[in-house]
Write a protein that holds these residues in place. Structure first.
Motif: not given
Length: 237
Positions: A117, A120-121, A175, A178, A217, A221
């Motif tokens: 996460a 990804g962030t 979702y 995000l 975020i 996530l």
């Protein structure tokens, strides 16, 4: 002609011609403060997860909100710079502590999700930040109204789910949230540029906007990945 023989001009890639030199210096201060805030927030999360000296919850939330208001009320000038940086550090630390309950949940599902996460962030944040920096000035500021409307929808989802307890509604909230926060990275970055171009050089307060975007975020996530991982484990049984 071999396209692979072409030299890549790194300086050209890092040149933002539409942004003045003083604003570029301001952005360096903003992102330096953001990096410091992330380190302090990580320390706060570590304190909760590993040492349990502080528990994330209502108190940490109230503390972080209180420090944010204190920072906003403290004027920006050279005499208060160190004080405001200390307040920022305290705010980041308590925000990290506040991530504790979410981290506990995710670690119980799969500890590797935390690293995934975060990476990804970081990728999402860097990509949307560069998009805002390279785009034409003020080209994303029109998103402000749409994003605020999106936050209103998220609030409505939260209220509705208090009564229905729907997993699908919760997923939609995650979702959509995000997606909205990715939009805020674009909007806040260009808004910071415009403020700096108009003389507002309060890099510490501008850092708060981007820090909250990153943390939100990251939180969403983590939850999305943890929920998907739990569903996959159920399917295997």
């Amino acid at each position: 002609m071999n396209v692979f023989d072409r030299n890549i001009n790194i300086d050209a890639l890092l040149r933002f011609s539409q942004i003045s030199h003083s604003t570029q210096v301001h952005l360096k201060n903003v992102y330096s403060s953001l990096a410091l805030s992330m380190i302090v927030a990580a320390a706060g999360a570590y304190v909760h997860v590993v040492t349990r000296l502080f528990e994330g919850g209502v108190l940490s939330l109230l503390g972080s909100v209180g420090l944010m208001f204190w920072l906003a009320m403290t004027p920006h000038n050279p005499e208060t710079e160190k004080k405001r940086l200390a307040i920022l550090a305290g705010f980041a630390f308590l925000t990290g502590v506040g991530l504790g309950p979410t981290l506990d949940f995710v670690i119980a599902v799969n500890p590797s999700i935390v690293v995934t996460a975060f990476l990804g962030t970081s990728v999402i944040f860097v990509c949307f930040t560069l998009s805002a920096l390279y785009a034409k000035r003020r080209s994303y500021l029109f998103l402000g109204g749409t994003l605020m409307s999106g936050l209103s929808v998220l609030f409505l989802f939260s209220v509705m789910n208090m009564f229905f307890g729907s997993l699908m509604l919760f997923k939609a909230h995650m979702y959509l949230g995000l997606l909205i926060m990715c939009g805020f990275v674009l909007f806040d970055t260009q808004l910071i540029i415009e403020k700096a171009e108009n003389g507002d050089k309060d890099y510490i307060w501008h850092c708060v906007d981007l820090f909250l975007d990153f943390v939100t975020i990251f939180r969403k996530l983590m939850i999305i990945l943890a929920m998907n991982d739990k569903e996959k484990k159920k399917e295997r049984k």
